[in-house]
Write a protein that holds these residues in place. Structure first.
Motif, mmCIF file in Angstrom:
data_model
loop_
_atom_site.group_PDB
_atom_site.id
_atom_site.type_symbol
_atom_site.label_atom_id
_atom_site.label_comp_id
_atom_site.label_asym_id
_atom_site.label_seq_id
_atom_site.Cartn_x
_atom_site.Cartn_y
_atom_site.Cartn_z
ATOM 1 N N LEU A 6 0.829 -1.210 0.000
ATOM 2 C CA LEU A 6 0.000 0.000 0.000
ATOM 3 C C LEU A 6 0.862 1.258 0.000
ATOM 4 O O LEU A 6 0.522 2.254 -0.643
ATOM 5 C CB LEU A 6 -0.935 -0.013 1.202
ATOM 6 N N SER A 7 1.976 1.216 0.717
ATOM 7 C CA SER A 7 2.871 2.365 0.767
ATOM 8 C C SER A 7 3.473 2.643 -0.602
ATOM 9 O O SER A 7 3.487 3.777 -1.084
ATOM 10 C CB SER A 7 3.980 2.118 1.794
ATOM 11 N N SER A 11 1.277 5.781 4.353
ATOM 12 C CA SER A 11 2.507 5.265 4.948
ATOM 13 C C SER A 11 2.263 3.839 5.450
ATOM 14 O O SER A 11 1.119 3.396 5.576
ATOM 15 C CB SER A 11 2.940 6.153 6.117
ATOM 16 N N ARG A 12 3.328 3.134 5.744
ATOM 17 C CA ARG A 12 3.172 1.764 6.258
ATOM 18 C C ARG A 12 2.427 1.747 7.588
ATOM 19 O O ARG A 12 1.597 0.870 7.844
ATOM 20 C CB ARG A 12 4.557 1.108 6.421
ATOM 21 N N ARG A 13 2.735 2.728 8.430
ATOM 22 C CA ARG A 13 2.072 2.783 9.731
ATOM 23 C C ARG A 13 0.576 3.017 9.560
ATOM 24 O O ARG A 13 -0.254 2.392 10.221
ATOM 25 C CB ARG A 13 2.698 3.901 10.570
ATOM 26 N N GLU A 14 0.215 3.936 8.661
ATOM 27 C CA GLU A 14 -1.196 4.202 8.397
ATOM 28 C C GLU A 14 -1.856 2.990 7.756
ATOM 29 O O GLU A 14 -3.023 2.683 8.024
ATOM 30 C CB GLU A 14 -1.346 5.428 7.495
ATOM 31 N N ALA A 15 -1.105 2.262 6.921
ATOM 32 C CA ALA A 15 -1.634 1.054 6.296
ATOM 33 C C ALA A 15 -1.999 0.018 7.354
ATOM 34 O O ALA A 15 -3.050 -0.626 7.272
ATOM 35 C CB ALA A 15 -0.608 0.470 5.327
ATOM 36 N N ASP A 16 -1.143 -0.131 8.351
ATOM 37 C CA ASP A 16 -1.443 -1.070 9.433
ATOM 38 C C ASP A 16 -2.722 -0.689 10.168
ATOM 39 O O ASP A 16 -3.515 -1.548 10.560
ATOM 40 C CB ASP A 16 -0.269 -1.138 10.422
ATOM 41 N N ARG A 17 -2.926 0.626 10.337
ATOM 42 C CA ARG A 17 -4.153 1.074 11.005
ATOM 43 C C ARG A 17 -5.388 0.772 10.145
ATOM 44 O O ARG A 17 -6.434 0.369 10.670
ATOM 45 C CB ARG A 17 -4.067 2.569 11.324
ATOM 46 N N GLN A 61 4.456 10.117 -1.807
ATOM 47 C CA GLN A 61 5.574 9.214 -2.093
ATOM 48 C C GLN A 61 5.848 8.293 -0.899
ATOM 49 O O GLN A 61 6.469 8.695 0.084
ATOM 50 C CB GLN A 61 6.833 10.023 -2.420
ATOM 51 N N GLY A 62 5.386 7.059 -1.003
ATOM 52 C CA GLY A 62 5.511 6.121 0.104
ATOM 53 C C GLY A 62 6.940 5.824 0.519
ATOM 54 O O GLY A 62 7.264 5.780 1.700
ATOM 55 N N GLU A 63 7.830 5.636 -0.453
ATOM 56 C CA GLU A 63 9.213 5.310 -0.127
ATOM 57 C C GLU A 63 9.897 6.445 0.625
ATOM 58 O O GLU A 63 10.700 6.217 1.530
ATOM 59 C CB GLU A 63 9.995 4.998 -1.412
ATOM 60 N N LEU A 64 9.574 7.677 0.256
ATOM 61 C CA LEU A 64 10.137 8.835 0.942
ATOM 62 C C LEU A 64 9.696 8.860 2.401
ATOM 63 O O LEU A 64 10.485 9.117 3.309
ATOM 64 C CB LEU A 64 9.698 10.123 0.233
ATOM 65 N N VAL A 65 8.433 8.566 2.620
ATOM 66 C CA VAL A 65 7.892 8.516 3.983
ATOM 67 C C VAL A 65 8.662 7.511 4.821
ATOM 68 O O VAL A 65 9.105 7.800 5.934
ATOM 69 C CB VAL A 65 6.397 8.124 3.967
ATOM 70 N N ASN A 66 8.836 6.311 4.276
ATOM 71 C CA ASN A 66 9.503 5.252 5.032
ATOM 72 C C ASN A 66 10.935 5.623 5.408
ATOM 73 O O ASN A 66 11.385 5.388 6.528
ATOM 74 C CB ASN A 66 9.496 3.954 4.219
ATOM 75 N N LYS A 67 11.668 6.226 4.468
ATOM 76 C CA LYS A 67 13.065 6.573 4.730
ATOM 77 C C LYS A 67 13.196 7.672 5.777
ATOM 78 O O LYS A 67 14.121 7.671 6.584
ATOM 79 C CB LYS A 67 13.745 6.996 3.431
ATOM 80 N N ILE A 68 12.274 8.640 5.767
ATOM 81 C CA ILE A 68 12.339 9.727 6.738
ATOM 82 C C ILE A 68 11.935 9.238 8.126
ATOM 83 O O ILE A 68 12.528 9.613 9.136
ATOM 84 C CB ILE A 68 11.427 10.899 6.314
ATOM 85 N N MET A 69 10.931 8.360 8.173
ATOM 86 C CA MET A 69 10.369 7.953 9.461
ATOM 87 C C MET A 69 11.198 6.925 10.202
ATOM 88 O O MET A 69 11.124 6.838 11.425
ATOM 89 C CB MET A 69 8.950 7.417 9.271
ATOM 90 N N GLU A 114 -6.039 -2.973 10.453
ATOM 91 C CA GLU A 114 -6.637 -3.299 11.751
ATOM 92 C C GLU A 114 -8.092 -2.844 11.842
ATOM 93 O O GLU A 114 -8.901 -3.445 12.544
ATOM 94 C CB GLU A 114 -5.818 -2.656 12.877
ATOM 95 N N ALA A 115 -8.424 -1.787 11.108
ATOM 96 C CA ALA A 115 -9.794 -1.261 11.115
ATOM 97 C C ALA A 115 -10.715 -2.042 10.174
ATOM 98 O O ALA A 115 -11.903 -1.741 10.070
ATOM 99 C CB ALA A 115 -9.798 0.215 10.736
ATOM 100 N N GLY A 116 -10.150 -3.034 9.478
ATOM 101 C CA GLY A 116 -10.963 -3.862 8.601
ATOM 102 C C GLY A 116 -11.308 -3.220 7.274
ATOM 103 O O GLY A 116 -12.260 -3.637 6.597
ATOM 104 N N LYS A 117 -10.518 -2.216 6.869
ATOM 105 C CA LYS A 117 -10.820 -1.485 5.638
ATOM 106 C C LYS A 117 -10.046 -2.006 4.423
ATOM 107 O O LYS A 117 -10.181 -1.464 3.332
ATOM 108 C CB LYS A 117 -10.531 -0.002 5.842
ATOM 109 N N VAL A 118 -9.241 -3.054 4.645
ATOM 110 C CA VAL A 118 -8.442 -3.613 3.555
ATOM 111 C C VAL A 118 -8.838 -5.075 3.337
ATOM 112 O O VAL A 118 -8.935 -5.850 4.296
ATOM 113 C CB VAL A 118 -6.934 -3.521 3.864
ATOM 114 N N ARG A 119 -9.058 -5.437 2.068
ATOM 115 C CA ARG A 119 -9.441 -6.805 1.738
ATOM 116 C C ARG A 119 -8.541 -7.329 0.625
ATOM 117 O O ARG A 119 -8.130 -6.582 -0.266
ATOM 118 C CB ARG A 119 -10.907 -6.879 1.308
#
Length: 265
Positions: free
Chosen positions: A12-13, A19-25, A124-132, A28-33
């Protein structure tokens, strides 16, 4: 897509959804299938599988429309009272709605609801991951005002590292300097939950104002609360250069990778 699959949050990122963290949320909220079944945290997406987020089909990086859009990277002044999330669970207004940008973007990391100042937003997902990633040690500078006079001893303890009893961890050594009778600036390379507030609390201080002034080479400058601007070409280039040696892996994953490498030598 890798033959053995790719972790769903990474998928998803890289598709520019969040972001990956938001993807996990979202998971967990059941919004991804995946193929019609509710996804689980840590699940992998295999070639040929269909991923949906809130009923919208998401394709792998390179096939999703969001990847054909122009890369967006904004410097935003988050006011106090705004939450840094794409979710609408919190009653407070979120930063995505506040910006109302024509392209889907999301925040890089977070600032507490009660804090204000600079936050980056991007598609830009990859940029998010590298900064975080904490293991990459990218600087973030803050201006802090507290409820009583700042002493030399207080600054010395901040710089050395403070044991946070609630998290059972000692903060990394950092730069800190007094800027006024009841104010100081601090530069962190880690992002523990409510870190500065906890550090001050452990030392008997209460934070009255917390403003982020800089992330890496990007400064808040003269932005007003609620306003945003695109990064200049120079800022963007400098950031990309600084991120060249950064990993997309989490700190734990980096340690494991290093450990595995040592064992094979």
């Amino acid at each position: 897509m890798e033959a053995e699959g790719i972790r769903l949050n990474k998928f998803l990122s890289e598709a520019g959804i969040c972001s990956r963290r938001e993807a996990d949320r979202l998971i967990e909220a059941g919004k991804v299938r995946i193929d019609g079944q509710a996804a689980s945290t840590g699940q992998k997406v295999l070639p040929g599988q269909t991923v949906l987020v809130n009923g919208r089909i998401i394709t792998a990086a390179g096939g999703n429309k969001s990847h054909k859009e122009k890369p967006v990277l904004l410097a935003v002044y988050k006011p106090k009272g705004i939450v840094c999330t794409t979710s609408h669970k919190d009653r407070a207004p979120n930063i995505v709605d506040m910006i109302d940008y024509p392209v889907r973007i999301y925040p890089v990391g977070r600032l507490d609801k009660d804090s204000e100042g600079l936050i980056l937003m991007t598609n830009q997902g990859e940029l998010v991951n590298k900064i975080m990633r904490s293991g990459n040690a990218h600087e973030k500078e803050y201006l802090v005002k507290v409820n009583r006079p700042v002493t030399d001893d207080f600054i010395r303890k901040l710089k050395k590292g403070v044991f946070l009893s609630e998290l059972d961890v000692t903060t990394k050594p950092c730069f800190a300097a007094k800027t006024g009778e009841k104010a100081f600036k601090i530069v962190l390379t880690q992002g523990l939950n409510r870190q500065i507030r906890r550090m001050c609390g452990e030392l008997g201080y209460e934070v009255r104002l917390l403003k982020r002034m800089r992330i890496m080479n990007v400064e808040l400058g003269d932005l007003k609360p609620g306003a945003y601007r695109e990064l200049s070409k120079r800022e963007y280039h400098q950031m990309k250069e600084a991120l060249k040696g950064s990993s997309n892996l989490s700190y734990k994953e980096q340690k494991k990778e290093l450990s595995d490498g040592r064992q094979t030598r």
